[in-house]
Design a protein around this motif. Structure first.
Motif, PDB file in Angstrom:
ATOM      1  N   ASN A  24       4.781   3.733  -4.394  1.00 14.02           N
ATOM      2  CA  ASN A  24       4.528   4.970  -5.136  1.00 14.02           C
ATOM      3  C   ASN A  24       5.676   5.177  -6.127  1.00 14.02           C
ATOM      4  OD1 ASN A  24       6.665   5.880  -3.559  1.00 14.02           O
ATOM      5  ND2 ASN A  24       5.346   6.960  -2.123  1.00 14.02           N
ATOM      6  N   TRP A  70       0.810  -1.215   0.000  1.00 12.24           N
ATOM      7  CA  TRP A  70       0.000   0.000   0.000  1.00 12.24           C
ATOM      8  C   TRP A  70       0.847   1.271   0.000  1.00 12.24           C
ATOM      9  CZ3 TRP A  70      -0.002   3.459   4.138  1.00 12.24           C
ATOM     10  CH2 TRP A  70       0.586   3.011   5.315  1.00 12.24           C
ATOM     11  N   ARG A  71       2.133   1.170   0.345  1.00  9.83           N
ATOM     12  CA  ARG A  71       3.019   2.340   0.321  1.00  9.83           C
ATOM     13  C   ARG A  71       3.738   2.507  -1.021  1.00  9.83           C
ATOM     14  NH1 ARG A  71       4.722  -0.419   4.785  1.00  9.83           N
ATOM     15  NH2 ARG A  71       3.858   0.283   6.744  1.00  9.83           N
ATOM     16  N   LYS A  85       9.186   4.832  -4.577  1.00 12.60           N
ATOM     17  CA  LYS A  85       9.599   3.441  -4.342  1.00 12.60           C
ATOM     18  C   LYS A  85      10.001   2.776  -5.652  1.00 12.60           C
ATOM     19  CE  LYS A  85       8.040   2.242   0.027  1.00 12.60           C
ATOM     20  NZ  LYS A  85       8.890   1.616   0.967  1.00 12.60           N
TER      21      LYS A  85
END
Length: 114
Positions: free
Chosen positions: A85, A82-83, A88
């Motif tokens: 982006n 979910w992190r 990343k």
């Protein structure tokens, strides 16, 4: 009574020191979180997804196309990552470039096409 005061003060100091250290220990993270996407396994899984996505393209994808395609891939777990982006993805690409002596998505695509 006056000769017992330093001993009582030392005992109280040691007791409160032990209690304080125990409280600090309880607040430190002891186990890995379920949704931690910074583990070696998670990074390897994202790298495999990234390579599969790049390999499926006929021409090398742009950075944005790659990001969208990774998030829409069947193996991409949106709850676990979910992190994930753009930043990343940049870090993932930089690690892959450094590990394989490459410089761009085009180089990765050419290497996978061979």
């Amino acid at each position: 009574m006056k000769e017992h005061i330093p001993s009582l003060m030392m005992a109280g100091f040691i007791l409160f020191l032990v209690l304080s250290l125990w409280k600090v220990y309880k607040f430190l993270p002891n186990k890995q979180l379920e949704d931690d996407d910074n583990t070696i396994e998670s990074i390897e899984q994202l790298t495999c997804i990234m390579l599969a996505v790049i390999k499926n393209y006929d021409t090398p994808p742009t950075h944005n196309e790659l990001f969208i395609a990774i998030t829409e891939h069947n193996d991409f777990d949106k709850e676990h990552f979910w992190r994930f982006n753009q930043n990343k993805l940049n870090n993932l690409l930089l690690k892959y470039y450094a590990k394989n002596n490459l410089t761009s998505i085009d180089d990765i695509h050419n290497k996978l096409s061979q």
